[in-house]
Design a protein around this motif. Structure first.
Motif, PDB file in Angstrom:
ATOM      1  N   ALA A   1       0.789  -0.871  -0.286  1.00 20.56           N
ATOM      2  CA  ALA A   1       0.321  -0.132  -0.328  1.00 20.56           C
ATOM      3  C   ALA A   1       1.260   1.138  -0.326  1.00 20.56           C
ATOM      4  O   ALA A   1       0.879   2.080  -0.691  1.00 20.56           O
ATOM      5  CB  ALA A   1      -0.656   0.074   1.382  1.00 20.56           C
ATOM      6  N   ALA A   2       1.912   0.921   0.827  1.00 20.92           N
ATOM      7  CA  ALA A   2       3.254   2.681   0.845  1.00 20.92           C
ATOM      8  C   ALA A   2       3.671   2.418  -0.464  1.00 20.92           C
ATOM      9  O   ALA A   2       3.868   3.226  -1.588  1.00 20.92           O
ATOM     10  CB  ALA A   2       4.192   2.546   1.914  1.00 20.92           C
ATOM     11  N   ARG A   3       3.983   2.012  -1.079  1.00 19.58           N
ATOM     12  CA  ARG A   3       4.930   1.592  -2.067  1.00 19.58           C
ATOM     13  C   ARG A   3       3.854   2.174  -4.061  1.00 19.58           C
ATOM     14  O   ARG A   3       4.328   2.766  -4.265  1.00 19.58           O
ATOM     15  CB  ARG A   3       5.828   0.017  -2.610  1.00 19.58           C
ATOM     16  CG  ARG A   3       6.016   0.368  -4.155  1.00 19.58           C
ATOM     17  CD  ARG A   3       6.496  -1.106  -4.541  1.00 19.58           C
ATOM     18  NE  ARG A   3       7.992  -1.154  -3.479  1.00 19.58           N
ATOM     19  CZ  ARG A   3       8.678  -2.381  -2.715  1.00 19.58           C
ATOM     20  NH1 ARG A   3       8.372  -3.432  -3.779  1.00 19.58           N
ATOM     21  NH2 ARG A   3       9.746  -2.373  -2.071  1.00 19.58           N
ATOM     22  N   PHE A   4       2.687   1.263  -3.629  1.00 18.59           N
ATOM     23  CA  PHE A   4       1.233   1.760  -4.939  1.00 18.59           C
ATOM     24  C   PHE A   4       0.405   2.221  -5.110  1.00 18.59           C
ATOM     25  O   PHE A   4       0.356   2.933  -5.981  1.00 18.59           O
ATOM     26  CB  PHE A   4       1.431   0.369  -5.447  1.00 18.59           C
ATOM     27  CG  PHE A   4       2.389  -0.906  -5.679  1.00 18.59           C
ATOM     28  CD1 PHE A   4       3.128  -0.741  -7.200  1.00 18.59           C
ATOM     29  CD2 PHE A   4       2.632  -1.948  -5.006  1.00 18.59           C
ATOM     30  CE1 PHE A   4       4.237  -1.135  -7.696  1.00 18.59           C
ATOM     31  CE2 PHE A   4       3.627  -3.142  -5.728  1.00 18.59           C
ATOM     32  CZ  PHE A   4       4.035  -2.656  -6.585  1.00 18.59           C
ATOM     33  N   LYS A   5       0.442   2.592  -3.330  1.00 23.97           N
ATOM     34  CA  LYS A   5      -0.840   3.861  -3.100  1.00 23.97           C
ATOM     35  C   LYS A   5      -1.952   3.445  -4.092  1.00 23.97           C
ATOM     36  O   LYS A   5      -2.226   4.852  -4.586  1.00 23.97           O
ATOM     37  CB  LYS A   5      -0.540   5.249  -3.380  1.00 23.97           C
ATOM     38  CG  LYS A   5       0.900   5.834  -2.326  1.00 23.97           C
ATOM     39  CD  LYS A   5       1.417   7.097  -2.522  1.00 23.97           C
ATOM     40  CE  LYS A   5       2.297   7.507  -1.570  1.00 23.97           C
ATOM     41  NZ  LYS A   5       3.054   6.504  -0.958  1.00 23.97           N
ATOM     42  N   LYS A   6      -2.556   2.532  -4.264  1.00 24.34           N
ATOM     43  CA  LYS A   6      -3.315   1.861  -5.290  1.00 24.34           C
ATOM     44  C   LYS A   6      -4.348   0.600  -4.984  1.00 24.34           C
ATOM     45  O   LYS A   6      -3.802  -0.840  -4.805  1.00 24.34           O
ATOM     46  CB  LYS A   6      -2.785   1.343  -6.714  1.00 24.34           C
ATOM     47  CG  LYS A   6      -2.801   2.304  -7.425  1.00 24.34           C
ATOM     48  CD  LYS A   6      -1.922   2.121  -8.900  1.00 24.34           C
ATOM     49  CE  LYS A   6      -1.679   3.397  -9.960  1.00 24.34           C
ATOM     50  NZ  LYS A   6      -1.314   3.201 -10.839  1.00 24.34           N
ATOM     51  N   PRO A   7      -5.752   1.148  -3.445  1.00 21.68           N
ATOM     52  CA  PRO A   7      -5.901   0.326  -2.701  1.00 21.68           C
ATOM     53  C   PRO A   7      -6.033  -0.862  -3.646  1.00 21.68           C
ATOM     54  O   PRO A   7      -6.574  -2.254  -3.192  1.00 21.68           O
ATOM     55  CB  PRO A   7      -6.745   0.796  -2.007  1.00 21.68           C
ATOM     56  CG  PRO A   7      -7.238   1.648  -2.240  1.00 21.68           C
ATOM     57  CD  PRO A   7      -5.795   2.466  -3.552  1.00 21.68           C
TER      58      PRO A   7
ATOM     59  N   VAL B   1      -4.022  -2.637   4.368  1.00 23.79           N
ATOM     60  CA  VAL B   1      -4.384  -1.609   2.674  1.00 23.79           C
ATOM     61  C   VAL B   1      -4.560  -0.154   3.256  1.00 23.79           C
ATOM     62  O   VAL B   1      -4.351   0.574   2.027  1.00 23.79           O
ATOM     63  CB  VAL B   1      -4.795  -2.200   1.764  1.00 23.79           C
ATOM     64  CG1 VAL B   1      -4.812  -1.293   0.585  1.00 23.79           C
ATOM     65  CG2 VAL B   1      -4.318  -3.877   1.488  1.00 23.79           C
ATOM     66  N   PHE B   2      -5.737   0.422   3.749  1.00 22.52           N
ATOM     67  CA  PHE B   2      -6.028   1.480   3.338  1.00 22.52           C
ATOM     68  C   PHE B   2      -5.895   2.429   4.973  1.00 22.52           C
ATOM     69  O   PHE B   2      -5.550   3.655   4.112  1.00 22.52           O
ATOM     70  CB  PHE B   2      -7.736   1.455   4.130  1.00 22.52           C
ATOM     71  CG  PHE B   2      -8.218   0.901   3.058  1.00 22.52           C
ATOM     72  CD1 PHE B   2      -8.639   2.392   1.598  1.00 22.52           C
ATOM     73  CD2 PHE B   2      -9.021  -0.105   2.125  1.00 22.52           C
ATOM     74  CE1 PHE B   2      -8.954   1.293   0.207  1.00 22.52           C
ATOM     75  CE2 PHE B   2      -9.748  -0.559   1.462  1.00 22.52           C
ATOM     76  CZ  PHE B   2      -9.776   0.533   0.200  1.00 22.52           C
TER      77      PHE B   2
ATOM     78  N   GLY C   1      -2.934   1.704   7.052  1.00 18.77           N
ATOM     79  CA  GLY C   1      -1.420   1.454   7.227  1.00 18.77           C
ATOM     80  C   GLY C   1      -0.822   1.604   8.192  1.00 18.77           C
ATOM     81  O   GLY C   1      -1.673   0.508   9.090  1.00 18.77           O
TER      82      GLY C   1
END
Length: 192
Positions: free
Chosen positions: A28-34, A152-153, A155
């Protein structure tokens, strides 16, 4: 229905602080696309736990009820101990499949991270214990999503506020109770 409820609850508790939940934080931190991350988690879990559920069902067909009872009881007690040992994510697992996009990277890394993980082993044991491995797989998948989707949302903010030792202790106690109940003959009416 018991298979669904127990497998959901046990895996949701066991997954808190597990390496796959940590992997969800990292992705989640890397891609920021949940949404593609959640879809990858779901697909990887269904495949991984589906295979584990099939293995658990197969085990019931090859072991005698007496042997199966002792194997399952010991497995649940082992899971209780394993749950008390915190997981650490390995950096290599977060680098796998970097060219496959968000969904692909999540799918591959989650599937590999779950191989031999405590929730996969628990799925095998519960599928062997309960007469309905499909409900176990649905339950373990729901448990995985209950623990990992919030990761994911939200973190690391959520992780810092959850008393991990308490959650792991509760999950370990449930596994221990399942182990003791199995060893003492619970489920005897089901043939174990």
């Amino acid at each position: 229905m018991e298979a669904l409820l127990v497998s959901t609850g046990v895996v949701a508790l066991a997954e808190i602080g597990d390496k796959t939940q940590l992997l969800a934080f990292i992705l989640a931190a890397r891609f920021k696309k949940p949404l593609p991350i959640i879809a990858g988690i779901l697909a990887a879990t269904v495949l991984n736990h589906g295979l584990a559920g099939a293995l658990g069902a197969w085990i019931t067909s090859v072991l005698s009820p007496g042997v199966l009872r002792w194997v399952l009881g010991a497995s649940f007690l082992g899971m209780a101990i394993w749950t008390l040992i915190p997981d650490k994510i390995e950096e290599e697992e977060t680098r796998v499949a970097s060219k496959l996009g968000v969904f692909g990277a999540t799918f591959v890394t989650f599937f590999l991270a779950e191989m031999g993980d405590k929730t996969q082993i628990a799925t095998i044991a519960m599928a062997a214990h309960y007469a309905n491995p499909l409900l176990v797989v649905i339950g373990t998948t729901l448990g995985m999503l209950i623990a990992d989707v919030p990761a994911v949302f939200v973190g690391d903010r959520l992780a810092a506020k959850i008393p991990m030792k308490l959650v792991h202790g509760i999950a370990a106690a449930i596994f221990a109770l399942l182990g003791l109940a199995t060893l003492l003959g619970a489920g005897a009416s089901l043939g174990f």
